[in-house]
Design an enzyme around this catalytic site. Structure first.
Site, PDB file in Angstrom:
ATOM      1  N   TYR A 133       0.871  -1.025   0.054  1.00 26.42           N
ATOM      2  CA  TYR A 133       0.019   0.005   0.116  1.00 26.42           C
ATOM      3  C   TYR A 133       0.701   1.244  -0.068  1.00 26.42           C
ATOM      4  O   TYR A 133       0.399   2.345  -0.742  1.00 26.42           O
ATOM      5  CB  TYR A 133      -0.754   0.076   1.257  1.00 26.42           C
ATOM      6  N   ASN A 159     -12.120  -1.159  -5.147  1.00 29.67           N
ATOM      7  CA  ASN A 159     -11.785  -1.490  -6.656  1.00 29.67           C
ATOM      8  C   ASN A 159     -13.169  -2.259  -7.434  1.00 29.67           C
ATOM      9  O   ASN A 159     -13.443  -3.352  -6.734  1.00 29.67           O
ATOM     10  CB  ASN A 159     -10.481  -2.144  -6.680  1.00 29.67           C
ATOM     11  N   CYS A 165      -6.035  -5.711  -7.780  1.00 25.38           N
ATOM     12  CA  CYS A 165      -6.093  -5.329  -6.239  1.00 25.38           C
ATOM     13  C   CYS A 165      -5.631  -6.446  -5.312  1.00 25.38           C
ATOM     14  O   CYS A 165      -5.059  -6.095  -4.475  1.00 25.38           O
ATOM     15  CB  CYS A 165      -7.401  -4.918  -5.615  1.00 25.38           C
ATOM     16  N   HIS A 166      -5.701  -7.870  -6.106  1.00 22.82           N
ATOM     17  CA  HIS A 166      -4.822  -8.768  -5.445  1.00 22.82           C
ATOM     18  C   HIS A 166      -3.541  -8.943  -5.255  1.00 22.82           C
ATOM     19  O   HIS A 166      -2.943  -9.698  -4.193  1.00 22.82           O
ATOM     20  CB  HIS A 166      -5.441 -10.181  -6.020  1.00 22.82           C
ATOM     21  N   GLU A 207      -0.651 -16.774 -10.935  1.00 24.85           N
ATOM     22  CA  GLU A 207       0.394 -15.556 -11.493  1.00 24.85           C
ATOM     23  C   GLU A 207       1.920 -15.928 -11.191  1.00 24.85           C
ATOM     24  O   GLU A 207       2.834 -15.484 -11.838  1.00 24.85           O
ATOM     25  CB  GLU A 207      -0.001 -14.039 -11.231  1.00 24.85           C
TER      26      GLU A 207
END
Length: 200
Positions: free
Chosen positions: A99, A122, A130-131, A157
């Site tokens: 953040y 979001n 946002c993950h 990912e």
């Protein structure tokens, strides 16, 4: 204005894809809080081209065949929220940001808490990733889709070839989520910090 939506089954639960005109305006989770993303009247529209294209690209992403989305987006929010959401779009596939890093990127290093709040609202989950935003210590923080789904997306990912083929990951997710919860209960953050504020 009326919004069009289409429901999509996915490895992370049923997703609600929402469009305004010919642009994607939201991807909502199966158990999303009703007031997290504020939308006007929703009308079912399974044949809307932008929704069909979103579904196609999401299927490719979940199958491990896509690492970037190419969709026309329509973010609905404040100017500050839009800055945060635009910053999310710059986080590369397979990487994470804190953040504080997002706050610095948008030119307001003191806005860490506000960044967390904006991240939690979001509207276009997964596509605006946002993950990929995590706590300063590296811990997974709150997520509108649930921490298990957050870990699944990050696992995909990080090299998981396909969520459809990743049933064993769910077991790892459950164990990791339980471990994280136990850790948080031993050292709970002060009231109003990450666990309650960073809801996405």
């Amino acid at each position: 204005m009326t919004y069009a939506y289409k429901l999509m089954d996915s490895p992370v639960g049923q997703l609600k894809l929402v469009a305004r005109g010919d642009r994607l305006t939201a991807i909502l989770w199966e158990n999303d809080k009703p007031n997290r993303v504020r939308l006007d009247e929703l009308v079912l529209a399974d044949d809307r081209p932008i929704l069909l294209e979103t579904e196609r690209q999401l299927h490719e992403y979940f199958a491990g065949n896509r690492d970037a989305f190419d969709l026309a987006l329509d973010f609905q929010g404040t100017e500050f929220q839009k800055k945060v959401w635009a910053a999310l779009l710059t986080i590369p596939f397979g990487q994470t940001r804190t953040y504080a890093q997002i706050a610095a990127q948008i030119g307001n290093v003191n806005a860490v808490r506000a960044v967390g709040a904006a991240n939690g609202r979001n509207p276009i989950s997964i596509v605006a990733p946002c993950h990929r935003v995590i706590g300063a210590s590296g811990d997974l923080t709150g997520f509108a889709g649930g921490l298990a789904n957050k870990m699944l997306l990050l696992s995909l990912e990080a090299g998981q070839t396909s969520l459809e083929a990743g049933a064993d990951v769910q077991t790892q997710v459950t164990a990791a989520t339980t471990k994280a919860a136990a850790k948080r209960s031993r050292a709970a953050p002060p009231r109003g910090m990450q666990s309650s504020l960073f809801g996405n």
